[in-house]
Write an enzyme that holds these catalytic residues in place. Sequence first.
Site, short mmCIF file in Angstrom:
data_model
loop_
_atom_site.label_atom_id
_atom_site.label_comp_id
_atom_site.label_asym_id
_atom_site.label_seq_id
_atom_site.Cartn_x
_atom_site.Cartn_y
_atom_site.Cartn_z
N ASP A 17 8.60 -0.01 3.30
CA ASP A 17 8.94 -0.56 1.99
C ASP A 17 10.46 -0.65 1.82
O ASP A 17 10.98 -1.63 1.27
CB ASP A 17 8.31 0.25 0.86
N LYS A 22 -0.52 -1.86 -4.69
CA LYS A 22 -0.34 -3.04 -5.54
C LYS A 22 -0.66 -4.29 -4.73
O LYS A 22 -0.45 -4.33 -3.52
CB LYS A 22 1.09 -3.09 -6.07
N ILE A 25 0.84 -1.20 0.00
CA ILE A 25 0.00 0.00 0.00
C ILE A 25 0.88 1.25 0.00
O ILE A 25 1.63 1.50 0.95
CB ILE A 25 -0.93 0.02 1.23
N GLY A 70 10.96 4.01 6.23
CA GLY A 70 9.82 3.52 5.45
C GLY A 70 9.81 2.00 5.39
O GLY A 70 10.83 1.38 5.09
N ASP A 101 15.32 1.87 -4.84
CA ASP A 101 13.89 1.81 -5.15
C ASP A 101 13.53 3.05 -5.96
O ASP A 101 13.65 4.18 -5.48
CB ASP A 101 13.08 1.76 -3.85
N ASN A 124 1.26 5.64 -0.93
CA ASN A 124 0.51 6.86 -0.66
C ASN A 124 -0.55 7.13 -1.72
O ASN A 124 -1.64 7.62 -1.41
CB ASN A 124 1.46 8.05 -0.57
#
Length: 279
Positions: A101, A13, A7, A99, A120, A9
């Site tokens: 991710d 996906k 998820i 973060g 990334d 901002n």
Amino acid sequence: MILDLDIGNTLSKWRLKERSSNQIKARGAVWTHEEWRPGEDIPDLGIVEVVRISNVARSEVLIETVGMLSKRVMSVHVARSESEALGVRNGYEHPGLLGVDRWLGVLAGYRLSQGCVVVDCGSAITMDIVLPGGEHLGGYILPGLRLMKESLRLNTRNVPIDPDSEPATLRVPGKKTLDAVGHGVYMTAVSTIDRLYAEACDRYGAVLPLFVTGGDSEIIARGLKMPHAVWRDMVYGGLEALFPVTQNECNGQMTGAPVVPPVESLEWLRKGLAFSSLL
């Protein structure tokens, strides 16, 4: 079935993975919002046994998502940045502020190669460095391709760089404003990544595998001079490593993980840095 949710901002996906075969059965993306519509935004939850979530959106989105899923799915796992996990020690002063991710990317990369650099390429371009032995050194954040174009305020924000463009084309001077902006932004991104990677390897005396992930990973990776591997599902790989469900995952395998890329010698990297410092 296993439902993995990444998820963001603005965009979220998902990936549906069959538990018995480890095969990816479906995947998709939707705009991030607080109320999901099973069967439309995400797969029908009637076939899902386990959900694994990475969330960098607002906390309200996560609360609503977990609340809805917990009523319909047997097991819901939410990844969070921690001070240490899977042999990796988070390098942030306040680990929870990294973060998730990025944290999952680091965990996936370390699981595969025991030390790596993870780039990334999304709305922002982030680079994280983890040494053999598991010390995460922190990283860098710079604007992504679109944000760099927006910052110039030249009415080019909605014209993306063609993902099928050849790097040689993007490296030459543009002969109209649109191309000049696109080529300049592209060169800024790939040159910065190459330089920061080489400097990190030089500084810490270790040549590390370079993994590239994110929505712009393909186009950026094609312009890099440093050996690398593109790993589009790196966040999902981190979820698999952190919350293993299948036998393959419990054995340390991550679906879609690339072959660890080759690395140049430290001497070669240092020669390149020495030459560039003369320019």
